[in-house]
Every structure is written in C-alpha cells, then in structure tokens.
Design an enzyme around this catalytic site. Sequence first.
Site, PDB file in Angstrom:
ATOM      1  N   SER A 174       0.445  -1.307   0.285  1.00 58.43           N
ATOM      2  CA  SER A 174       0.492  -0.083  -0.305  1.00 58.43           C
ATOM      3  C   SER A 174       0.761   1.316   0.069  1.00 58.43           C
ATOM      4  O   SER A 174      -0.106   2.710  -0.284  1.00 58.43           O
ATOM      5  CB  SER A 174      -1.058   0.294   1.424  1.00 58.43           C
ATOM      6  OG  SER A 174      -1.944  -1.346   0.882  1.00 58.43           O
TER       7      SER A 174
ATOM      8  N   LYS B 241       0.632   3.720  -2.928  1.00 56.20           N
ATOM      9  CA  LYS B 241      -0.991   4.205  -2.856  1.00 56.20           C
ATOM     10  C   LYS B 241      -0.414   5.577  -3.374  1.00 56.20           C
ATOM     11  O   LYS B 241      -0.548   6.760  -3.356  1.00 56.20           O
ATOM     12  CB  LYS B 241      -1.697   3.909  -2.113  1.00 56.20           C
ATOM     13  CG  LYS B 241      -2.589   2.523  -2.205  1.00 56.20           C
ATOM     14  CD  LYS B 241      -3.814   2.429  -0.656  1.00 56.20           C
ATOM     15  CE  LYS B 241      -4.478   1.356  -1.278  1.00 56.20           C
ATOM     16  NZ  LYS B 241      -4.387  -0.091  -0.021  1.00 56.20           N
TER      17      LYS B 241
ATOM     18  N   TYR C 128      -3.691  -2.325  -9.893  1.00 55.70           N
ATOM     19  CA  TYR C 128      -3.748  -2.540  -8.955  1.00 55.70           C
ATOM     20  C   TYR C 128      -3.015  -3.398  -8.542  1.00 55.70           C
ATOM     21  O   TYR C 128      -1.448  -2.917  -6.864  1.00 55.70           O
ATOM     22  CB  TYR C 128      -5.307  -1.993  -8.259  1.00 55.70           C
ATOM     23  CG  TYR C 128      -5.049  -1.856  -6.544  1.00 55.70           C
ATOM     24  CD1 TYR C 128      -5.071  -1.047  -5.680  1.00 55.70           C
ATOM     25  CD2 TYR C 128      -5.806  -3.533  -5.712  1.00 55.70           C
ATOM     26  CE1 TYR C 128      -4.536  -1.220  -4.658  1.00 55.70           C
ATOM     27  CE2 TYR C 128      -5.008  -3.256  -4.212  1.00 55.70           C
ATOM     28  CZ  TYR C 128      -4.859  -2.113  -3.741  1.00 55.70           C
ATOM     29  OH  TYR C 128      -4.460  -2.356  -2.727  1.00 55.70           O
TER      30      TYR C 128
ATOM     31  N   TYR D  39      -4.879   3.887   7.642  1.00 61.44           N
ATOM     32  CA  TYR D  39      -5.666   3.244   8.156  1.00 61.44           C
ATOM     33  C   TYR D  39      -6.456   3.696   9.852  1.00 61.44           C
ATOM     34  O   TYR D  39      -6.418   4.410  10.098  1.00 61.44           O
ATOM     35  CB  TYR D  39      -6.406   1.517   7.805  1.00 61.44           C
ATOM     36  CG  TYR D  39      -4.970   1.139   7.014  1.00 61.44           C
ATOM     37  CD1 TYR D  39      -5.550   1.771   5.818  1.00 61.44           C
ATOM     38  CD2 TYR D  39      -3.509   0.838   6.643  1.00 61.44           C
ATOM     39  CE1 TYR D  39      -4.581   1.195   4.520  1.00 61.44           C
ATOM     40  CE2 TYR D  39      -3.552   0.372   5.908  1.00 61.44           C
ATOM     41  CZ  TYR D  39      -3.030   0.669   5.105  1.00 61.44           C
ATOM     42  OH  TYR D  39      -2.863   0.047   4.053  1.00 61.44           O
TER      43      TYR D  39
ATOM     44  N   VAL E 123       1.697  -3.758   3.486  1.00 63.42           N
ATOM     45  CA  VAL E 123       0.851  -4.774   4.525  1.00 63.42           C
ATOM     46  C   VAL E 123       2.151  -5.987   4.662  1.00 63.42           C
ATOM     47  O   VAL E 123       1.878  -7.074   5.172  1.00 63.42           O
ATOM     48  CB  VAL E 123      -0.141  -5.859   4.469  1.00 63.42           C
ATOM     49  CG1 VAL E 123       0.129  -6.523   2.491  1.00 63.42           C
ATOM     50  CG2 VAL E 123      -0.888  -6.383   4.554  1.00 63.42           C
TER      51      VAL E 123
END
Length: 308
Positions: A63, A66, A190, A242, A260
């Site tokens: 991630s 991102k 993605y 998050y 992750v």
Amino acid sequence: MDFAAIVAEIAEEIAPFRGQGRVANYIPALGAADPHKFGIAVATRDGDVFSAGDADERFSIQSISKVFTFTLALDLLGESLWRRIGREPSGSAFNSLVQLEQEAGIPRNPLINAGAIVVTDTIVQHFDRDRAVDAILSFVRQRARSEAIAIDQEIARSEAVTGFRNAALANFLKSFKNLENPVEDVLDVYFNQCAISASCSELATSMLYLANSGEDPLSGDQVVSRADARRINAVMLTCGHYDASGDFAYRVGLPAKSGVAGGIVATVPSHLAVAVWSPGLSPQGNSLVGTLALEKFSAKTGLSVFRA
Ligand code: GLN
C-alpha cells in the site's frame, strides 16, 4: 544531527522486539517473509542515506504504492479528483466494504483500498491500460533513483488469485458509477503496483519530494506543486495507517504510509524522509516493530510535525 549513529542505536534498541507481530499470510509469497527482518533508512535532502539492518533488501511495497498513485492522480486531475474520493480518515480496516456501501461508492480517502482503486482507475484512464503499470513503475524508479526497482510477478499473480475483497470493492465502485474502466483492467494495474519491490534506502529516497515542497531535491524536478505536497502529507498523516492513523500520529507525529508487507515511509517536511521495514504486523495491518522504530526516531531527533 548524527543520523548514522541514531539509526544504529534504533536498530539495537528494537532488537529484542524483532519477530513480534503477525506476518501477512493472504498470499504464500508474503507469508514466507522472515519476521525477524528489520531495516531503517533516512534520506536527507542533500542526497545522503543513513541506514541500518536490512535496509537494502527489497520487499513488496504494497500500500505504500498508494502514495505514488495518489501523487500522479492529484497532479493529473487536480481538485476534480475530490469529486470521486473523500479526504477523511475512514476509521475502518484498509479493505472494508461497509462504508463504501453506506457512502454510495465514494471512498473516504485515497489511501484505503477502495480509494486507491479509484485513483488507479484515473491513471488507467489517462495512460490507458497497457501503459499504466509502466507509468507508475517509472515514476517510482525516477524518484528512488533506482532502475533496479521492479514488479515481483509472483506476488502480482497471487494478489490477483486471492484478491476477492478488492474485486468486491471494484465491482461496488463500478455499480456506483465510480469506476470508468473495466474492473479487470483496474485491478490488474492495482495488483501490479502493490507488487513493486523496493528497499528502505530506495523508498526513503523516493519520498524526498514530499519532504521538499514537491521538488525532487536531487534532480531539481518539480514533481508536484508545493500546495499539493502539503496536501499529500496531510492525507498521509490523517489516513496513512487506516484505523490506526490516530495512534500513529500520537506516537510518531509524522505523515506516513504503511504497507501490509511491513514497510512504512514517513516524511519530515523541510528535512528528510525515512523508511522502515519489519514484516510482523499489528492487528490493523501496520508494521509493529517498524512503528516502534519510527516512534524512537521522532523521540530521539525531536523531528515531528507537532514539535512543541
Ligand atoms: N495488496 C494489499 C491489498 O490490496 C495491499 C494492502 C495493504 O498493504 N494494506 O489488499
């Protein structure tokens, strides 16, 4: 500041904690990671990198990608990006579906999976499907100054095979008309961006534009405007971890993004960027020992956006 000594000290102090946390195991390639690994690298705006531990070993950035896609999308679309995504913390898990249904297909922010999938859709739209992965990869290579950064094909394939929740999110987005391209195309890009492999040294270097008002300090390229750099840092601070973003701000106080596979990048605006890696995760999916290392980094250096 003696960053060489500081990172060495941190590596020593976190040693008793190595191995803690749970390694992500939704795909075998990530589940096989050694939880005892730990790396830290600090990149300064004049081009020095100070590192300790396994800082030159590549891992899956997941991630953290991102941040790069968000940067590209904000630069391409400007304010109109915010018609399709919010910029509020979600307070939910990174791959949660519930909020997306309740909020009619507008993801809370670009750093949760749903929001990142919309961001990737804008990149697919701009570059078209075949060139989108290359555009993302070459952006990362340029920022990190490393042509050796590549996509781990085995991870990309496994992400696709096990990506049921991401497929659900993408289909949900499509049903709310918040995905312009075919679900398969967006997911393919993605999964590839998640499977980019880079080291702490490369990742710290790659984030320098966010520690330098949007300008890559080494090449002199204005990557994004000064205002956008500030905005990206703000979204990282509020949404980068998050449902543990508040805790991270409390403990570390820096804009940051986790992945992750156990990587975390953080920026100290007007100073430097730092990256850590340790595969064991907290229940919210953020590196346990990596967070501890960054907590020590901000305590030892006094570098935090909340410095009193
Ligand atoms: N590939 C993972 C996913 O999309 C990335 C999530 C993460 O790093 N938190 O589910």
